[in-house]
Design an enzyme around this catalytic site. Structure first.
Site, PDB file in Angstrom:
ATOM      1  N   GLU A  23       0.844  -1.196   0.000  1.00 39.87           N
ATOM      2  CA  GLU A  23       0.000   0.000   0.000  1.00 39.87           C
ATOM      3  C   GLU A  23       0.881   1.248   0.000  1.00 39.87           C
ATOM      4  OE1 GLU A  23      -0.774   2.087   3.167  1.00 39.87           O
ATOM      5  OE2 GLU A  23      -0.879   0.534   4.705  1.00 39.87           O
ATOM      6  N   LYS A 158      -4.391  -1.853  13.571  1.00 36.17           N
ATOM      7  CA  LYS A 158      -3.784  -0.699  14.252  1.00 36.17           C
ATOM      8  C   LYS A 158      -4.299  -0.618  15.686  1.00 36.17           C
ATOM      9  CE  LYS A 158      -2.971   2.023  10.086  1.00 36.17           C
ATOM     10  NZ  LYS A 158      -3.543   1.128   9.065  1.00 36.17           N
TER      11      LYS A 158
END
Length: 306
Positions: A23, A158
């Site tokens: 990404e 995350k």
């Protein structure tokens, strides 16, 4: 999907060299310059050392690129222009408006699948945000993981997210979550989360066998391989939680919402920990890229052996 390929990726496709998608939102929005450019280069080199070729994905002037030339990556890293943060829902807009931006996990999964790439390295996935009952903030990453046949290598979700709810959402979406050498979900900056995993693998060969079963035998969607961050840079979970609580309160005070939350929190966490979270982030990105490279090679070897 009409795709453009960098010269390195084009040669790899012609020669049958395994590819690892990466990404680019972490470059365009996630890390400050020049750390973002250094991280991108370190991740690419880790993939190459494992015997695969890195394929960072982005939209540049309305064109979807698989693999980026040096000038493209510098544009994303330096941020001298307006750069979009592109999830799957944003791709059509970026293409139609000839915009430039970095792809998040969901968009990267979609493009990687269209390019026939089965392995993708990132830092941490998005998921269910804290306070979801009030704001219904759930990342498109979960939808993309369920839909697209790509093995995502990460350090868990995350840590600023609601990890128990994220794990439950992945189970509901029928996305396997496997620990790499661990029985517990890593929590990005920390090696532990207190959340047990049902499945684990010990190495890339074992991971590749599961990928073949899911993608080829069953024709199912994506799966998640979670790699604990390197011990030397990982942070204690209790310390991280204290900083997250303070950073979330500050985000709320400033009225920061939606896709702007994660970049703000990453920056705020780095400030509050005197750069410790930034160092941990850089280390886990490279660590994940290394395992993803090994996985891509093992997966390709299995295809050749059949």
């Amino acid at each position: 999907m009409h795709l453009r390929y960098s010269e390195e990726v084009r040669r790899a496709r012609e020669q049958g060299v395994p590819l690892v998608a990466q990404e680019t939102s972490v470059v365009a929005q996630g890390l400050p310059y020049p750390d973002n450019l250094g991280a991108a280069r370190a991740c690419e080199e880790a993939v190459r050392r494992a015997g695969a070729v890195p394929a960072p994905i982005a939209v540049v002037d309305g064109e979807v690129w698989v693999g980026l030339e040096e000038a493209h990556m510098r544009r994303l890293a330096e941020g001298k222009e307006r750069l979009l943060k592109l999830a799957s829902r944003d791709l059509a807009v970026a293409i139609a408006q000839k915009a430039t931006g970095g792809t998040t996990v969901s968009a990267t999964c979609e493009v990687a699948a269209a390019a026939g790439i089965r392995v993708f390295a990132t830092g941490g996935i998005g998921g269910v945000h804290r306070g979801v009952a009030e704001q219904m903030d759930i990342s498109q990453d979960l939808w993309a993981l369920a839909r697209f046949p790509v093995a995502v290598v990460c350090a868990g979700a995350k840590s600023v997210l609601d990890l128990p709810k994220t794990l439950e959402a992945l189970e509901t979406a029928a996305v396997p979550v496997l620990g790499v050498g661990t029985d517990e979900l890593p929590s990005f900056y920390s090696r532990s989360s207190g959340l047990p995993l049902e499945h684990r693998v010990e190495d890339a060969a074992g991971a590749a066998a599961i990928c073949r079963a899911r993608f080829e035998t069953l024709g199912q969607g994506g799966l998640l391989f979670t790699v604990p961050p390197p011990e030397e840079t990982a942070l204690p979970r209790a310390e991280v939680e204290l900083h997250i609580a303070s950073a979330l309160a500050e985000a709320d005070r400033q009225g920061i919402r939606g896709k702007a939350v994660t970049p703000f929190l990453l920056s705020e966490m780095a400030r509050r920990t005197s750069g410790k979270t930034l160092r941990a982030n850089l280390a886990l990105l490279t660590n994940n890229a290394r395992f993803a490279g090994q996985l891509a090679v093992a997966y390709a070897q299995g295809a050749v052996g059949r």
